[in-house]
Design a protein around this motif. Sequence first.
Motif, mmCIF file in Angstrom:
data_model
loop_
_atom_site.group_PDB
_atom_site.id
_atom_site.type_symbol
_atom_site.label_atom_id
_atom_site.label_comp_id
_atom_site.label_asym_id
_atom_site.label_seq_id
_atom_site.Cartn_x
_atom_site.Cartn_y
_atom_site.Cartn_z
ATOM 1 N N LEU A 1 44.843 49.395 38.281
ATOM 2 C CA LEU A 1 45.557 48.236 37.774
ATOM 3 C C LEU A 1 44.771 46.933 37.890
ATOM 4 C CD1 LEU A 1 48.240 47.526 36.443
ATOM 5 C CD2 LEU A 1 49.186 47.071 38.709
ATOM 6 N N PRO A 2 44.037 46.674 39.026
ATOM 7 C CA PRO A 2 43.287 45.399 39.094
ATOM 8 C C PRO A 2 42.264 45.233 37.983
ATOM 9 C CG PRO A 2 43.464 46.407 41.265
ATOM 10 C CD PRO A 2 43.948 47.428 40.276
ATOM 11 N N PHE A 3 41.819 46.342 37.380
ATOM 12 C CA PHE A 3 40.804 46.269 36.341
ATOM 13 C C PHE A 3 41.405 46.288 34.940
ATOM 14 C CE2 PHE A 3 38.753 48.060 40.078
ATOM 15 C CZ PHE A 3 37.625 47.268 40.184
ATOM 16 N N ASN A 4 42.739 46.435 34.844
ATOM 17 C CA ASN A 4 43.386 46.447 33.532
ATOM 18 C C ASN A 4 43.341 45.056 32.897
ATOM 19 O OD1 ASN A 4 44.021 49.067 34.204
ATOM 20 N ND2 ASN A 4 46.134 48.935 33.515
ATOM 21 N N PRO A 23 52.167 26.271 23.229
ATOM 22 C CA PRO A 23 51.981 27.505 23.985
ATOM 23 C C PRO A 23 51.081 27.262 25.200
ATOM 24 C CG PRO A 23 51.718 27.908 21.641
ATOM 25 C CD PRO A 23 51.785 26.421 21.818
ATOM 26 N N ALA A 24 51.169 28.135 26.171
ATOM 27 C CA ALA A 24 50.406 27.972 27.404
ATOM 28 C C ALA A 24 48.915 28.194 27.163
ATOM 29 C CB ALA A 24 50.905 28.956 28.467
ATOM 30 N N TYR A 25 48.105 27.566 28.008
ATOM 31 C CA TYR A 25 46.709 27.975 28.097
ATOM 32 C C TYR A 25 46.702 29.347 28.763
ATOM 33 C CZ TYR A 25 45.876 23.036 27.172
ATOM 34 O OH TYR A 25 45.867 21.790 26.610
ATOM 35 N N LEU A 26 45.602 30.058 28.648
ATOM 36 C CA LEU A 26 45.569 31.436 29.126
ATOM 37 C C LEU A 26 44.323 31.703 29.959
ATOM 38 C CD1 LEU A 26 46.486 33.142 25.726
ATOM 39 C CD2 LEU A 26 48.069 32.669 27.602
ATOM 40 N N ILE A 27 44.465 32.616 30.908
ATOM 41 C CA ILE A 27 43.310 33.235 31.559
ATOM 42 C C ILE A 27 43.348 34.707 31.176
ATOM 43 C CG2 ILE A 27 42.217 33.892 33.736
ATOM 44 C CD1 ILE A 27 43.292 31.358 34.979
ATOM 45 N N VAL A 28 42.318 35.159 30.489
ATOM 46 C CA VAL A 28 42.212 36.565 30.092
ATOM 47 C C VAL A 28 41.199 37.232 31.008
ATOM 48 C CG1 VAL A 28 41.524 38.166 28.267
ATOM 49 C CG2 VAL A 28 42.847 36.124 27.694
ATOM 50 N N GLN A 29 41.624 38.307 31.647
ATOM 51 C CA GLN A 29 40.735 39.036 32.546
ATOM 52 C C GLN A 29 40.776 40.530 32.230
ATOM 53 O OE1 GLN A 29 42.031 40.406 36.237
ATOM 54 N NE2 GLN A 29 40.166 41.633 36.169
ATOM 55 N N TYR A 30 39.598 41.098 32.030
ATOM 56 C CA TYR A 30 39.477 42.542 31.880
ATOM 57 C C TYR A 30 38.209 42.970 32.610
ATOM 58 C CZ TYR A 30 38.387 47.106 29.940
ATOM 59 O OH TYR A 30 38.058 48.426 29.823
ATOM 60 N N GLY A 31 38.373 43.662 33.731
ATOM 61 C CA GLY A 31 37.208 44.067 34.505
ATOM 62 C C GLY A 31 36.435 42.849 34.972
ATOM 63 N N ARG A 66 32.131 45.785 43.687
ATOM 64 C CA ARG A 66 33.357 46.233 43.007
ATOM 65 C C ARG A 66 34.469 46.551 44.011
ATOM 66 N NH1 ARG A 66 32.249 47.528 37.637
ATOM 67 N NH2 ARG A 66 30.024 47.653 37.139
ATOM 68 N N LYS A 67 34.115 46.814 45.272
ATOM 69 C CA LYS A 67 35.104 47.147 46.286
ATOM 70 C C LYS A 67 34.940 46.179 47.454
ATOM 71 C CE LYS A 67 35.409 52.076 45.129
ATOM 72 N NZ LYS A 67 35.296 53.469 45.639
ATOM 73 N N LEU A 68 35.724 45.112 47.457
ATOM 74 C CA LEU A 68 35.667 44.124 48.525
ATOM 75 C C LEU A 68 36.600 44.543 49.646
ATOM 76 C CD1 LEU A 68 35.751 40.824 46.442
ATOM 77 C CD2 LEU A 68 33.751 42.075 47.264
ATOM 78 N N GLU A 69 36.145 44.366 50.869
ATOM 79 C CA GLU A 69 36.935 44.752 52.030
ATOM 80 C C GLU A 69 37.914 43.644 52.387
ATOM 81 O OE1 GLU A 69 36.326 45.990 56.748
ATOM 82 O OE2 GLU A 69 34.592 45.754 55.415
ATOM 83 N N ALA A 70 39.210 43.984 52.378
ATOM 84 C CA ALA A 70 40.232 42.998 52.714
ATOM 85 C C ALA A 70 40.005 42.467 54.127
ATOM 86 C CB ALA A 70 41.626 43.615 52.587
ATOM 87 N N GLY A 71 40.116 41.143 54.293
ATOM 88 C CA GLY A 71 39.905 40.525 55.585
ATOM 89 C C GLY A 71 38.494 40.031 55.821
ATOM 90 N N SER A 72 37.560 40.505 55.001
ATOM 91 C CA SER A 72 36.176 40.052 55.138
ATOM 92 C C SER A 72 36.034 38.636 54.570
ATOM 93 C CB SER A 72 35.223 41.009 54.430
ATOM 94 O OG SER A 72 35.494 41.050 53.038
#
Length: 235
Positions: free
Chosen positions: A9-12, A110-118, A210-216
């Motif tokens: 889901l985070p990469f969708n 209409p709103a401004y947008l942030i589009v994120q994919y990967g 691509r895989k960040l450690e939570a808390g770091s």
Amino acid sequence: MDTQSLAKLPFNLKIIPVNSGSFPIGIPFVAMFNPDSLAIKEDLNWVSDCPPGKQGATVKYKNTKPRTFTIEFMIDGTGVNTNGVKIPVTAQVALFRAATTGVRGALHSPAYLIVQYGLFICTCVMNSSTVTYTMFDFTGLPIRAKVNASFTEHTIEPLDDILGMLSSPDLTHEVVVKEGDLLPLLTHQIYNDQRYYIQVAKANRLKNFRKLEAGSKLLFPPMDDSNSPSKPSTK
């Protein structure tokens, strides 16, 4: 949605409505499936000068237009990607339109947008969208559709002062990583440009960004004139 789908889901593809200061102001639209295509276009303006009676011309750079890009993705209402739970296509299209084309009272637009994919992140506005319904049930209701949407990159003006501050050689930002954080998205939040994530990864000696450690903790060093970060402060 199954565990595998949740992990992805985070990469969708996500379309987040924001105000002029880049703060979220509504429910984001999250696509179930990866886009079929992402086309980015860049236009440069050149002025040509050809003296009378001569062939050829001298061209001089005038400016660079904002980037435009087009995304095509599918909307499905059969439950194939939601463990059999059927989310009506019409409802999904309504959520997409609410995020992208609905006029906001405070903005009068209409709103401004942030589009994120990967790894692609862009602050923008939507130019147009076309929804093509491709499959229907026996009652004639759509159960699958394809969306083609085009956008123009938009620079948030209030962030210009922040970017100026980031050019200071003595300023380094420290960010604590939260679960689900992505390095390009964090980089966009700090510099308003996700393309610096490679330099940030090198500055923090990340083996797998691509895989960040939570808390770091991550250091976001200032950028110099050549768009290369100086070494992060050890103080």
